[in-house]
Design a protein around this motif. Structure first.
Motif, mmCIF file in Angstrom:
data_model
loop_
_atom_site.group_PDB
_atom_site.id
_atom_site.type_symbol
_atom_site.label_atom_id
_atom_site.label_comp_id
_atom_site.label_asym_id
_atom_site.label_seq_id
_atom_site.Cartn_x
_atom_site.Cartn_y
_atom_site.Cartn_z
ATOM 1 N N ILE A 146 60.311 39.648 25.648
ATOM 2 C CA ILE A 146 58.964 38.855 25.238
ATOM 3 C C ILE A 146 58.250 40.698 24.973
ATOM 4 O O ILE A 146 58.044 41.172 25.883
ATOM 5 N N MET A 147 57.931 41.097 24.197
ATOM 6 C CA MET A 147 56.689 41.402 23.879
ATOM 7 C C MET A 147 55.518 40.769 23.073
ATOM 8 O O MET A 147 55.707 39.410 22.348
ATOM 9 N N GLY A 148 54.809 41.747 23.385
ATOM 10 C CA GLY A 148 53.008 40.861 22.281
ATOM 11 C C GLY A 148 51.660 42.085 23.275
ATOM 12 O O GLY A 148 52.952 43.399 24.096
ATOM 13 N N GLY A 149 51.011 42.204 22.760
ATOM 14 C CA GLY A 149 49.927 42.643 22.737
ATOM 15 C C GLY A 149 49.343 43.052 24.295
ATOM 16 O O GLY A 149 49.192 42.486 25.144
ATOM 17 N N HIS A 150 48.999 44.977 24.668
ATOM 18 C CA HIS A 150 48.993 45.038 26.000
ATOM 19 C C HIS A 150 47.220 44.753 26.133
ATOM 20 O O HIS A 150 46.650 44.275 27.232
ATOM 21 N N ALA A 151 46.313 44.377 25.412
ATOM 22 C CA ALA A 151 44.659 43.837 25.000
ATOM 23 C C ALA A 151 44.866 42.807 25.437
ATOM 24 O O ALA A 151 43.870 42.062 25.617
ATOM 25 N N VAL A 152 45.831 41.826 25.679
ATOM 26 C CA VAL A 152 45.213 40.395 25.880
ATOM 27 C C VAL A 152 44.546 40.508 27.379
ATOM 28 O O VAL A 152 45.788 40.712 28.543
ATOM 29 N N GLN A 153 43.823 39.679 27.117
ATOM 30 C CA GLN A 153 42.965 39.120 28.640
ATOM 31 C C GLN A 153 43.491 38.253 29.397
ATOM 32 O O GLN A 153 43.892 37.344 29.653
ATOM 33 N N ARG A 154 43.304 38.741 31.100
ATOM 34 C CA ARG A 154 43.895 37.068 32.205
ATOM 35 C C ARG A 154 43.064 36.108 31.720
ATOM 36 O O ARG A 154 43.576 35.205 31.938
ATOM 37 N N GLY A 212 40.908 42.233 32.105
ATOM 38 C CA GLY A 212 41.175 43.534 32.436
ATOM 39 C C GLY A 212 42.118 44.572 33.178
ATOM 40 O O GLY A 212 40.705 44.801 33.678
ATOM 41 N N PHE A 213 42.506 45.521 32.638
ATOM 42 C CA PHE A 213 42.750 46.910 33.946
ATOM 43 C C PHE A 213 41.456 47.997 32.847
ATOM 44 O O PHE A 213 41.476 49.205 33.408
ATOM 45 N N ARG A 214 40.693 47.670 32.146
ATOM 46 C CA ARG A 214 39.598 48.828 31.680
ATOM 47 C C ARG A 214 38.038 47.875 31.897
ATOM 48 O O ARG A 214 38.072 47.248 32.162
ATOM 49 N N PRO A 215 37.650 48.909 32.523
ATOM 50 C CA PRO A 215 37.434 50.091 32.872
ATOM 51 C C PRO A 215 38.224 50.530 34.582
ATOM 52 O O PRO A 215 37.911 51.367 34.862
ATOM 53 N N ASP A 216 38.526 49.326 35.150
ATOM 54 C CA ASP A 216 38.682 50.061 36.219
ATOM 55 C C ASP A 216 40.403 49.404 36.603
ATOM 56 O O ASP A 216 40.594 48.303 37.392
ATOM 57 N N VAL A 217 41.277 50.365 36.788
ATOM 58 C CA VAL A 217 42.731 50.263 36.563
ATOM 59 C C VAL A 217 42.461 49.148 38.404
ATOM 60 O O VAL A 217 43.383 48.758 38.886
ATOM 61 N N THR A 218 42.262 49.946 39.329
ATOM 62 C CA THR A 218 42.505 49.663 40.907
ATOM 63 C C THR A 218 41.980 48.380 41.230
ATOM 64 O O THR A 218 42.392 47.785 42.131
ATOM 65 N N ALA A 219 41.214 48.192 40.539
ATOM 66 C CA ALA A 219 40.237 46.471 41.135
ATOM 67 C C ALA A 219 41.360 45.170 39.744
ATOM 68 O O ALA A 219 41.924 44.578 40.511
ATOM 69 N N TRP A 220 42.212 46.168 38.703
ATOM 70 C CA TRP A 220 42.938 44.958 38.233
ATOM 71 C C TRP A 220 44.168 45.320 38.541
ATOM 72 O O TRP A 220 44.764 43.798 39.298
ATOM 73 N N ALA A 221 44.368 46.306 39.448
ATOM 74 C CA ALA A 221 46.215 45.939 40.306
ATOM 75 C C ALA A 221 45.532 45.512 41.431
ATOM 76 O O ALA A 221 46.734 45.149 42.162
ATOM 77 N N ASP A 222 44.243 45.814 42.134
ATOM 78 C CA ASP A 222 44.366 45.176 43.616
ATOM 79 C C ASP A 222 44.832 43.652 43.619
ATOM 80 O O ASP A 222 44.541 42.796 44.568
ATOM 81 N N THR A 223 44.579 43.320 42.474
ATOM 82 C CA THR A 223 43.826 41.062 42.774
ATOM 83 C C THR A 223 45.224 41.337 42.132
ATOM 84 O O THR A 223 45.689 39.761 43.131
ATOM 85 N N ALA A 224 46.043 41.898 41.313
ATOM 86 C CA ALA A 224 47.096 41.630 40.814
ATOM 87 C C ALA A 224 47.701 41.009 42.039
ATOM 88 O O ALA A 224 49.180 40.052 42.705
ATOM 89 N N LEU A 225 47.532 42.333 43.259
ATOM 90 C CA LEU A 225 48.802 42.641 44.112
ATOM 91 C C LEU A 225 48.626 41.490 44.961
ATOM 92 O O LEU A 225 49.488 40.878 45.783
ATOM 93 N N GLY A 258 50.997 56.810 29.890
ATOM 94 C CA GLY A 258 50.737 56.261 30.649
ATOM 95 C C GLY A 258 49.179 55.605 31.083
ATOM 96 O O GLY A 258 49.306 55.027 32.379
ATOM 97 N N HIS A 259 48.259 55.280 29.917
ATOM 98 C CA HIS A 259 47.307 54.603 30.387
ATOM 99 C C HIS A 259 47.036 53.266 30.396
ATOM 100 O O HIS A 259 46.853 52.766 30.888
ATOM 101 N N GLU A 260 48.256 53.216 29.981
ATOM 102 C CA GLU A 260 48.641 51.587 29.599
ATOM 103 C C GLU A 260 49.713 51.411 31.774
ATOM 104 O O GLU A 260 50.276 51.265 31.817
ATOM 105 N N PRO A 261 48.552 50.565 33.004
ATOM 106 C CA PRO A 261 49.916 50.597 34.060
ATOM 107 C C PRO A 261 50.773 50.052 33.980
ATOM 108 O O PRO A 261 50.908 48.424 33.721
ATOM 109 N N PRO A 262 51.393 49.709 35.136
ATOM 110 C CA PRO A 262 52.541 48.247 35.337
ATOM 111 C C PRO A 262 52.226 47.620 35.307
ATOM 112 O O PRO A 262 50.854 47.568 36.436
ATOM 113 N N ASN A 263 52.271 46.328 35.018
ATOM 114 C CA ASN A 263 51.659 45.176 35.641
ATOM 115 C C ASN A 263 52.761 44.540 37.205
ATOM 116 O O ASN A 263 53.687 45.426 37.985
ATOM 117 N N VAL A 264 52.410 44.031 37.838
ATOM 118 C CA VAL A 264 53.216 44.324 39.511
ATOM 119 C C VAL A 264 53.842 42.958 39.803
ATOM 120 O O VAL A 264 54.213 42.390 40.639
#
Length: 373
Positions: A146-154, A212-225, A258-264
């Motif tokens: 499945i291919m698709g854009g990184h900018a799609v918002q949650r 989205g992962f901008r501007p705060d990757v930490t909050a983005w990843a924390d929520t996903a985890l 690398g500016h696009e963090p991996p999803n969990v």
């Protein structure tokens, strides 16, 4: 022949078979000095990483073996292969810059490392180990990319739609493969992770609080985890080397972006330094077909990379389908579809490419998992 466990090594030593040509990968050879010494000439034996005490190392070298040592000053273990999300996000409690993922990206960008032969070797060994482990993971599985854009918002309808597609494909028995990043890729992996629609709906509600992962990757990843922990609360963690038959999705990201963090939400992550190897690996392993959601430059690149083998195929066997989702997007906003149909005219490829408006129309165009595997 690769030996990846001590049990395999014990069996080989007990058989009295030659050690020439063996690759001992990431093993602890403590206590194996005497057994190896009994073999005399060790020319052609290669030891890749692991723990090799000095006396054992001296014996191996003296008898003609080759040793590639572990790497002490790199943020990754080049011999380890695949990752779990927790591996890449280790250290997130201190902020994303402290994670293994972010530190590895920073290491890969260091100007002194780009032309350093030692570090180039580390990256090459790492990516080869990932490829080897990935081949084992997907063996015998029906893989849909499945291919698709990184900018799609949650919090968007497009995200929910991609998640629904990932869920449906995984429930059909396909292994869902994405580029492993944010946006549509994350959505598809999330959908595959959820075992029922009710769990998916709740996960979508919770994940939307940080769109989205901008501007705060930490909050983005924390929520996903946190969402992942809720979804998998009743499932014991499994090591990557036992996930093959049970995995519902995988991510294949790259530190090149690398500016696009991996999803969990992937069951397992095959992260590469080389984007070229990563792209080729993702596309060629999608043996049951590729589904392309809305995207921009990176997604367009993937489309045409997938098209090339379809164009040159002789048509003796059924070609894996390439399905573009979103008629307006792919005919007007990013008019890729007219180019594809022009290229495909008169060739077997014409039967393999499809344009649909809804993700609900995708499943009927893909082979069943039993047929594709």
């Amino acid at each position: 022949m690769e030996i990846e466990t001590l049990d395999e090594l014990d069996d080989h030593l007990a058989s009295d078979a030659s050690l020439r040509g063996l690759r001992l990968q990431d093993l602890d050879l403590t206590g194996y000095g005497d057994r190896l010494a009994e073999r005399g000439d060790l020319t052609g034996l290669v030891v890749l990483g692991g723990t090799v005490p000095v006396p054992v190392a001296e014996l191996l070298i003296a008898r003609g073996a080759i040793i590639f040592p572990g790497i002490a000053d790199a943020p990754v273990d080049p011999w380890r292969g695949l990752y779990l999300p927790s591996d890449l996000y280790d250290g997130l409690e201190q902020g994303y810059p402290h994670t293994r993922d972010a530190r590895t990206y920073a290491w890969s960008l260091d100007a002194r490392l780009r032309t350093d032969a030692y570090c180039t070797l580390v990256r090459a060994i790492h990516d080869d180990s990932v490829t080897d482990a990935l081949d084992e993971l997907v063996f015998g599985r029906s893989v849909v990319g499945i291919m698709g854009g990184h900018a799609v918002q949650r919090d968007s309808a497009a995200y929910a739609s991609a998640a629904g597609l990932g869920h449906a494909l995984a429930d059909e028995g396909h292994l869902v493969a994405t580029g492993g990043g944010p946006g549509a890729m994350e959505a598809a992996n999330l959908g595959a992770l959820c075992r029922d629609r009710a769990t998916l709906e709740e996960a979508l509600r919770r994940i939307a609080t940080v769109p989205g992962f901008r501007p705060d990757v930490t909050a983005w990843a924390d929520t996903a985890l946190a969402v992942r922990r809720a979804v998998t609360a009743d499932e014991p963690p499994a090591p990557t080397d036992t996930l093959g038959p049970s995995a519902r999705s995988l991510g294949i990201p790259t530190w090149f972006y690398g500016h696009e963090p991996p999803n969990v939400f992937c069951d397992v992550i095959a992260k590469y330094f080389s984007n070229a190897i990563r792209e080729e690996g993702l596309l060629t392993r999608s043996d049951a077909g590729i589904v392309v959601l809305g995207g921009a430059a990176g997604t367009v690149q993937e489309i045409f990379q997938a098209v090339t083998p379809l164009y040159y195929a002789a048509g003796e066997e059924p070609l894996p389908p390439l399905v573009l989702v979103g008629r307006e997007h792919w005919t007007e906003r990013v008019p890729v579809w007219p180019a594809l149909t022009a290229i495909a005219a008169g060739r077997p490829m014409a039967e393999a490419i499809h344009l649909v408006d809804r993700v609900e129309d995708v499943l009927t165009l893909l082979p069943s998992p039993a047929t594709a595997a």
